[in-house]
Write a protein that holds these residues in place. Sequence first.
Motif, mmCIF file in Angstrom:
data_model
loop_
_atom_site.group_PDB
_atom_site.id
_atom_site.type_symbol
_atom_site.label_atom_id
_atom_site.label_comp_id
_atom_site.label_asym_id
_atom_site.label_seq_id
_atom_site.Cartn_x
_atom_site.Cartn_y
_atom_site.Cartn_z
ATOM 1 N N GLY A 140 36.909 33.204 31.558
ATOM 2 C CA GLY A 140 37.297 31.856 31.966
ATOM 3 C C GLY A 140 38.471 31.328 31.180
ATOM 4 O O GLY A 140 39.396 30.717 31.739
ATOM 5 N N VAL A 141 38.468 31.558 29.872
ATOM 6 C CA VAL A 141 39.579 31.115 29.023
ATOM 7 C C VAL A 141 40.853 31.883 29.365
ATOM 8 O O VAL A 141 41.950 31.304 29.456
ATOM 9 C CB VAL A 141 39.223 31.288 27.539
ATOM 10 N N THR A 142 40.716 33.194 29.572
ATOM 11 C CA THR A 142 41.870 34.016 29.945
ATOM 12 C C THR A 142 42.454 33.550 31.276
ATOM 13 O O THR A 142 43.675 33.539 31.462
ATOM 14 C CB THR A 142 41.471 35.501 30.035
ATOM 15 N N ALA A 143 41.576 33.151 32.198
ATOM 16 C CA ALA A 143 42.059 32.664 33.498
ATOM 17 C C ALA A 143 42.897 31.403 33.332
ATOM 18 O O ALA A 143 43.944 31.255 33.979
ATOM 19 C CB ALA A 143 40.878 32.380 34.427
ATOM 20 N N TRP A 300 37.130 32.147 40.494
ATOM 21 C CA TRP A 300 36.741 33.562 40.468
ATOM 22 C C TRP A 300 36.370 34.005 39.047
ATOM 23 O O TRP A 300 35.385 34.719 38.844
ATOM 24 C CB TRP A 300 37.892 34.398 41.005
ATOM 25 N N SER A 301 37.152 33.594 38.063
ATOM 26 C CA SER A 301 36.887 34.008 36.684
ATOM 27 C C SER A 301 35.622 33.348 36.149
ATOM 28 O O SER A 301 34.854 33.972 35.402
ATOM 29 C CB SER A 301 38.080 33.666 35.791
ATOM 30 N N LEU A 316 37.621 43.832 44.323
ATOM 31 C CA LEU A 316 37.808 43.029 45.541
ATOM 32 C C LEU A 316 39.131 42.265 45.508
ATOM 33 O O LEU A 316 39.807 42.123 46.542
ATOM 34 C CB LEU A 316 36.634 42.061 45.714
ATOM 35 N N ALA A 317 39.507 41.776 44.335
ATOM 36 C CA ALA A 317 40.769 41.038 44.220
ATOM 37 C C ALA A 317 41.966 41.952 44.482
ATOM 38 O O ALA A 317 42.920 41.568 45.177
ATOM 39 C CB ALA A 317 40.872 40.405 42.830
ATOM 40 N N CYS A 318 41.922 43.180 43.940
ATOM 41 C CA CYS A 318 43.013 44.139 44.174
ATOM 42 C C CYS A 318 43.132 44.489 45.657
ATOM 43 O O CYS A 318 44.238 44.584 46.205
ATOM 44 C CB CYS A 318 42.803 45.406 43.356
ATOM 45 N N LEU A 319 42.001 44.687 46.310
ATOM 46 C CA LEU A 319 42.024 45.024 47.741
ATOM 47 C C LEU A 319 42.561 43.862 48.569
ATOM 48 O O LEU A 319 43.300 44.083 49.544
ATOM 49 C CB LEU A 319 40.611 45.410 48.201
ATOM 50 N N PRO A 353 42.071 38.038 35.021
ATOM 51 C CA PRO A 353 41.152 37.576 33.966
ATOM 52 C C PRO A 353 39.953 38.501 33.739
ATOM 53 O O PRO A 353 39.663 38.844 32.578
ATOM 54 C CB PRO A 353 40.737 36.183 34.453
ATOM 55 N N PRO A 354 39.211 38.918 34.788
ATOM 56 C CA PRO A 354 38.106 39.848 34.507
ATOM 57 C C PRO A 354 38.591 41.191 33.973
ATOM 58 O O PRO A 354 37.909 41.819 33.151
ATOM 59 C CB PRO A 354 37.405 39.999 35.865
#
Length: 437
Positions: A140-143, A300-301, A316-319, A353-354
């Motif tokens: 979450g912080v990275t996002a 999402w994060s 899923l995000a990459c796709l 982020p993930p």
Amino acid sequence: MEQEIERRTLRRIGWRIVPFIMLLYFIAYIDRVNIGFAALTMKDDLGFTASILGIGAGIFFWGYFLCEVPSNIILHKVGARLWIARVMVTWGLISAAMAFVQGTTSFYVIRFLLGAAEAGFFPGIILYLSYWFPARHRAGVTALFMAAAPISTALGSPLSAALLEMNGLMGLHGWQWLFIVEAVPALILGVVVYFYMTDKPEQATWLKDDERAWLVRTMQSEQAGQSGQSGQGHDHGGLQALANPRVLALALVYFGTSAGLYTLGIWAPQIIKQMGVSSMAVGLLNTIPPSLSVLAMIWWSRHSDRTGERTWHVVLACLAAAIGLVIASLAHTLVGLVAALTLVNIGISCAKPPLWSMPTQFLSGAAAATGIATINSIGNLGGFAGPVVIGWIKEQSGSFAGGLWFVSALLVLSAILTWLLSRSQPRSSVSVRPVSP
């Protein structure tokens, strides 16, 4: 009582650190990709082809690649405050020097030097966050930190377009003003960093005593758990991290997402421009996709942190981004193109982020400094491959479609590698428990 201290501490360090590093990344990303807007007029003034622009945009990442690991190791040794300040002042000066490019050679040289100067900033901040935030809160912080990239595109696009309108002022081209004006904040913030940042929780006099004690105890306990699991949590694990299979796999995953990110940063203005709209309209339209992606990325994060799941949040995000690129290559209307670019932005923003929460779950200390920098330096070569291939294919075929398909394939490969990595590696010893938003 413990939960109350945790809540207070995270709130305090969140407000102290996150908005500031977002501002730093906002400026960094603008200086990194403003070549995409400058090229709208720069290419005609200097006679640059699409291939030259692609190589110049991408060569930034070779300087980045060569200097990033040593830069992050130095940061770990001397502290973020001093090293991030050095990075920002250096890149500000070199970014301003882009205004004085005379031809192909100087274009390539300055872009390479800009990459070398900025090397260490992004992985340095990721490492810095691992000093301050427990792993279960890190996605979450990275996002929030990484939200600065799409925000900089959203706000920087109309600004860059407006600066191009200064053409002729004091005898300078509009693209020259763009580089000069947008370099100034990096120089100013470089000085601010030195006086504002705190290297480690132990030095945080702005925390209350019980908050500082909780944070130091929590982070030490987490690092001890990583050391017991991997044997790489101590400083002597730094070189071992370079050969860690998980580090190399994540670097390849990041390669695809970087190719997608810088395809958008460098070529999206050109792709929209070919629809026959003005430079100012390009600037306004280019704000839509990143603006929507910020909201999607934060949601999402947080979902990733709440569920403790990382793999499928990346896959899923990459796709989704890969599908968006294919749709963009087939779009024949402005509305369809902007919608497709929005899907690409959302997918790439949500994947990061993930993804960046994974390495700090099995690396710490010097191993984390080396491992994170390795992932970022190798992965960011995708920022060279994507723009260069797109520029070359555009020059050969007159269309962006083939290059967009190429980057789409890289993102599919990233999704596959992430899934394979999850199947072949043991679970981290760092627990990720659900937390309330």
